[in-house]
Design a protein around this motif. Sequence first.
Motif, PDB file in Angstrom:
ATOM      1  N   ASN A  33     -16.089  44.776  97.227  1.00 19.49           N
ATOM      2  CA  ASN A  33     -15.620  43.403  97.401  1.00 19.49           C
ATOM      3  C   ASN A  33     -16.020  42.522  96.229  1.00 19.49           C
TER       4      ASN A  33
ATOM      5  N   SER B  86     -11.976  41.281 104.393  1.00 17.60           N
ATOM      6  CA  SER B  86     -11.593  42.311 103.434  1.00 17.60           C
ATOM      7  C   SER B  86     -10.187  42.842 103.724  1.00 17.60           C
ATOM      8  N   TYR B  87      -9.868  43.031 104.987  1.00 15.40           N
ATOM      9  CA  TYR B  87      -8.504  43.455 105.339  1.00 15.40           C
ATOM     10  C   TYR B  87      -7.490  42.364 104.995  1.00 15.40           C
TER      11      TYR B  87
ATOM     12  N   SER C 246     -12.577  48.818 103.016  1.00 19.26           N
ATOM     13  CA  SER C 246     -12.372  48.320 104.378  1.00 19.26           C
ATOM     14  C   SER C 246     -12.354  49.455 105.395  1.00 19.26           C
TER      15      SER C 246
ATOM     16  N   SER D 157     -16.397  37.822 101.696  1.00 19.72           N
ATOM     17  CA  SER D 157     -16.761  39.057 102.377  1.00 19.72           C
ATOM     18  C   SER D 157     -18.007  39.678 101.750  1.00 19.72           C
TER      19      SER D 157
ATOM     20  N   VAL E 207     -15.525  42.495 107.286  1.00 15.76           N
ATOM     21  CA  VAL E 207     -14.479  43.524 107.244  1.00 15.76           C
ATOM     22  C   VAL E 207     -13.106  42.894 107.498  1.00 15.76           C
TER      23      VAL E 207
END
Length: 177
Positions: free
Chosen positions: A71, A156-157, A116, A36, A153
């Motif tokens: 991140n 990241s989630y 996020s 990410s 994103v």
Amino acid sequence: MDVESVKPKRSQETERLWSTTQISLRFFAFATSFTSAMIIFKNKQVTFLFGMEFSATYTDDPTFKFFAYSNMIAACLSALSLIFSIANSRKPMDQTVYFYFFMHDLIMAMLMTAASAAASAIGYVGKHGNSQAGWIAICDHFGRYCAKNTVAVALSYFCLFLYLFLIVMSSIKSRQS
């Protein structure tokens, strides 16, 4: 067959499975947060509007800077926790070590949640704009840039959900006697 001879073998198999699962989740948390961050760091698009050149990079918005750096911090700390997990996978760890893992995982989950959510909010404004604030949607003109940010994103989630699983695992192990 003696009950006492079966119990230690089952415990060793359970510990090995627990350790393998934890190492795998930590590896995937590292991989998703690192990927990410790299997507955001390398994402750039140049477009021409009305004869003028415009570019979009993560440095244009402080929220995407926060997202990228968060991140990268999560990736580095995930790598450290992965190395520590691998190094200690041969021997059973005590409750204190799992408590430290729990605290680490909780902090990483909070960091990934903040990063996020912030990137999602700015991404939403980039996609749809905000007519009341006078902000126009830019994704119509920077489609590739927005698409890559969306992937970053989403990764990241996914990292956040991995950390939520790790929190549950670490809390269970830290409470076992």
